[in-house]
Design a protein around this motif. Structure first.
Motif, PDB file in Angstrom:
ATOM      1  N   ARG A   4       0.029   3.562  -8.658  1.00  0.00           N
ATOM      2  CA  ARG A   4       0.434   2.643  -7.696  1.00  0.00           C
ATOM      3  C   ARG A   4       1.454   3.520  -6.895  1.00  0.00           C
ATOM      4  O   ARG A   4       2.471   4.238  -7.341  1.00  0.00           O
ATOM      5  CB  ARG A   4       1.264   1.885  -8.774  1.00  0.00           C
ATOM      6  N   LEU A   5       1.225   3.181  -5.450  1.00  0.00           N
ATOM      7  CA  LEU A   5       1.821   4.060  -4.655  1.00  0.00           C
ATOM      8  C   LEU A   5       2.799   3.122  -3.887  1.00  0.00           C
ATOM      9  O   LEU A   5       2.672   1.699  -3.530  1.00  0.00           O
ATOM     10  CB  LEU A   5       1.128   4.706  -3.492  1.00  0.00           C
ATOM     11  N   THR A   6       4.339   3.224  -3.942  1.00  0.00           N
ATOM     12  CA  THR A   6       4.909   2.525  -3.258  1.00  0.00           C
ATOM     13  C   THR A   6       5.912   3.253  -2.079  1.00  0.00           C
ATOM     14  O   THR A   6       6.510   4.088  -2.475  1.00  0.00           O
ATOM     15  CB  THR A   6       6.116   1.885  -4.226  1.00  0.00           C
ATOM     16  N   VAL A   7       5.843   2.786  -0.584  1.00  0.00           N
ATOM     17  CA  VAL A   7       6.316   3.684   0.306  1.00  0.00           C
ATOM     18  C   VAL A   7       7.688   2.606   0.957  1.00  0.00           C
ATOM     19  O   VAL A   7       7.204   1.317   1.298  1.00  0.00           O
ATOM     20  CB  VAL A   7       5.454   3.797   1.402  1.00  0.00           C
ATOM     21  N   MET A  51       9.129   6.432   3.579  1.00  0.00           N
ATOM     22  CA  MET A  51       8.420   6.334   5.083  1.00  0.00           C
ATOM     23  C   MET A  51       8.600   7.730   5.558  1.00  0.00           C
ATOM     24  O   MET A  51       9.754   7.961   5.740  1.00  0.00           O
ATOM     25  CB  MET A  51       8.985   5.237   5.618  1.00  0.00           C
ATOM     26  N   GLY A  52       7.359   8.214   6.007  1.00  0.00           N
ATOM     27  CA  GLY A  52       7.420   9.526   6.662  1.00  0.00           C
ATOM     28  C   GLY A  52       6.997  10.633   5.653  1.00  0.00           C
ATOM     29  O   GLY A  52       6.739  11.581   6.435  1.00  0.00           O
ATOM     30  N   GLN A  53       7.196  10.514   4.595  1.00  0.00           N
ATOM     31  CA  GLN A  53       6.987  11.554   3.556  1.00  0.00           C
ATOM     32  C   GLN A  53       5.518  11.673   3.290  1.00  0.00           C
ATOM     33  O   GLN A  53       4.784  10.646   3.408  1.00  0.00           O
ATOM     34  CB  GLN A  53       7.766  11.194   2.424  1.00  0.00           C
ATOM     35  N   GLU A  54       4.825  12.825   2.990  1.00  0.00           N
ATOM     36  CA  GLU A  54       3.645  13.178   2.565  1.00  0.00           C
ATOM     37  C   GLU A  54       3.491  12.766   1.145  1.00  0.00           C
ATOM     38  O   GLU A  54       4.259  13.148   0.268  1.00  0.00           O
ATOM     39  CB  GLU A  54       3.316  14.593   2.968  1.00  0.00           C
ATOM     40  N   VAL A  55       2.331  12.083   0.976  1.00  0.00           N
ATOM     41  CA  VAL A  55       1.938  11.930  -0.513  1.00  0.00           C
ATOM     42  C   VAL A  55       0.776  12.412  -0.957  1.00  0.00           C
ATOM     43  O   VAL A  55      -0.377  12.245   0.011  1.00  0.00           O
ATOM     44  CB  VAL A  55       1.962  10.378  -0.542  1.00  0.00           C
ATOM     45  N   THR A  56       0.544  13.051  -2.064  1.00  0.00           N
ATOM     46  CA  THR A  56      -0.811  13.283  -2.604  1.00  0.00           C
ATOM     47  C   THR A  56      -1.003  12.841  -4.009  1.00  0.00           C
ATOM     48  O   THR A  56      -0.429  12.942  -4.697  1.00  0.00           O
ATOM     49  CB  THR A  56      -0.653  15.211  -2.563  1.00  0.00           C
ATOM     50  N   LEU A  57      -2.156  12.450  -3.858  1.00  0.00           N
ATOM     51  CA  LEU A  57      -2.758  11.702  -5.252  1.00  0.00           C
ATOM     52  C   LEU A  57      -3.862  12.827  -5.726  1.00  0.00           C
ATOM     53  O   LEU A  57      -4.814  13.183  -4.637  1.00  0.00           O
ATOM     54  CB  LEU A  57      -3.275  10.394  -5.049  1.00  0.00           C
ATOM     55  N   GLU A  76       3.898   6.163  -7.784  1.00  0.00           N
ATOM     56  CA  GLU A  76       4.553   7.196  -6.920  1.00  0.00           C
ATOM     57  C   GLU A  76       5.587   6.228  -6.142  1.00  0.00           C
ATOM     58  O   GLU A  76       5.014   5.532  -5.543  1.00  0.00           O
ATOM     59  CB  GLU A  76       3.627   8.038  -6.071  1.00  0.00           C
ATOM     60  N   VAL A  77       6.789   6.683  -5.962  1.00  0.00           N
ATOM     61  CA  VAL A  77       7.768   6.103  -5.083  1.00  0.00           C
ATOM     62  C   VAL A  77       8.137   6.862  -3.905  1.00  0.00           C
ATOM     63  O   VAL A  77       8.629   8.033  -4.273  1.00  0.00           O
ATOM     64  CB  VAL A  77       8.705   5.192  -5.736  1.00  0.00           C
ATOM     65  N   THR A  78       8.061   6.754  -2.688  1.00  0.00           N
ATOM     66  CA  THR A  78       8.264   7.659  -1.711  1.00  0.00           C
ATOM     67  C   THR A  78       8.964   6.859  -0.439  1.00  0.00           C
ATOM     68  O   THR A  78       8.558   5.791  -0.446  1.00  0.00           O
ATOM     69  CB  THR A  78       6.911   8.399  -1.201  1.00  0.00           C
ATOM     70  N   ASP A  92       1.180   1.284   3.482  1.00  0.00           N
ATOM     71  CA  ASP A  92       0.143   1.975   2.544  1.00  0.00           C
ATOM     72  C   ASP A  92       0.307   1.820   1.123  1.00  0.00           C
ATOM     73  O   ASP A  92      -0.429   2.285   0.249  1.00  0.00           O
ATOM     74  CB  ASP A  92       0.327   3.745   2.804  1.00  0.00           C
ATOM     75  N   SER A  93       1.472   1.183   0.947  1.00  0.00           N
ATOM     76  CA  SER A  93       1.536   0.564  -0.595  1.00  0.00           C
ATOM     77  C   SER A  93       0.579  -0.059  -1.202  1.00  0.00           C
ATOM     78  O   SER A  93      -0.072  -1.014  -0.589  1.00  0.00           O
ATOM     79  CB  SER A  93       3.105  -0.098  -0.606  1.00  0.00           C
ATOM     80  N   ALA A  94       0.095   0.358  -2.157  1.00  0.00           N
ATOM     81  CA  ALA A  94      -0.985  -0.012  -2.814  1.00  0.00           C
ATOM     82  C   ALA A  94      -1.357   0.940  -4.171  1.00  0.00           C
ATOM     83  O   ALA A  94      -0.697   1.549  -4.567  1.00  0.00           O
ATOM     84  CB  ALA A  94      -2.257  -0.006  -2.132  1.00  0.00           C
TER      85      ALA A  94
END
Lengths: 112, 114
Positions: free
Chosen positions: B110-113, B15-21, B11-13, B86-88
């Motif tokens: 894998r989240l990349t903000v 900054m400021g966006q909502e992320v749902t895993l 997931e690449v998003t 929060d990238s992790a």
């Protein structure tokens, strides 16, 4: 004290060598000590685990040695193979507590 | 069983966006864990559930993080608003009742903000 300290951070051995990874803990209430193996892009997977009532446990080429008085335990990999190249994590938990406390991980590279 | 299933894998998003895993535990497992893995901090437990009830959320870093488990086969971890730190890689794991039973991990998100 919930921390589990793991060393070394990285380790390189030749095929057939015996890498040793060490962990130490402070909380004497810990009574379960698993080792997890993680390959790139994958989640950790249980490799072997020990309880403190025994000093050693072997499963195939993997051995855990446990020293209760020193509050230390270690993983030995006999006859290491390039396929063993991965990151290894020690961990600990206690009784009915479900959460694992992980060490910082050791990146093992076994050269062919 | 297919094991613990997580989505998305990446997931690449911004900054400021909502992320749902999302996570689907192994059928029959009554414990579910959310972990975060970074180079600096290793594997950290964020929260865990037993029978869909949150038991310990002391590892949740701040109020921007929330987790739910509406039923035995589904859990979400939400970050709102997301930040670059929060990238992790976020892992979900499940296990079943019993002393020191094995925790099975998913393949992670894998989240990349940015």
């Amino acid at each position: 004290q919930q921390q589990v300290k793991q060393s070394p951070q990285s380790l390189i051995v030749q095929k057939g060598g015996i890498p040793i990874i060490n962990c130490a803990y402070e909380n004497t209430a810990f009574d379960y000590f698993p080792w997890y193996q993680q390959f790139p892009g994958k989640g950790p997977a249980l490799l072997i685990a020990i309880r403190p009532d025994v000093s050693e446990k072997k499963e195939g080429r993997f051995t855990i040695s446990f020293n209760k008085s020193a509050k230390q335990f270690s993983l030995h990999i006999m006859d290491s193979q390039p396929g063993d190249s991965a990151t290894y994590f020690c961990a600990a938990n206690r009784g009915s507590a479900r959460q694992l406390t992980f060490g910082s991980g050791t990146q093992l590279t076994v050269l062919p | 069983d297919a094991g613990v299933i997580q989505s998305p894998r990446h997931e690449v998003t911004e900054m400021g966006q909502e992320v749902t895993l999302r996570c689907k535990p192994i059928s029959g497992h009554d414990y579910l864990f959310w972990y975060r893995q970074t180079m600096m901090r290793g594997l950290e437990l964020l929260i865990y559930f037993n029978n869909n009830v949150p038991i310990d959320d002391s590892g949740m870093p701040e109020d921007r993080f929330s987790a739910k488990m509406p039923n035995a086969s589904f859990s979400t971890l939400k970050i709102q608003p997301s930040e670059p730190r929060d990238s992790a890689v976020y892992f979900c794991a499940s296990s079943q009742t019993g002393l020191n039973t094995e925790a099975f991990f998913g393949q992670g998100t894998r989240l990349t903000v940015v």
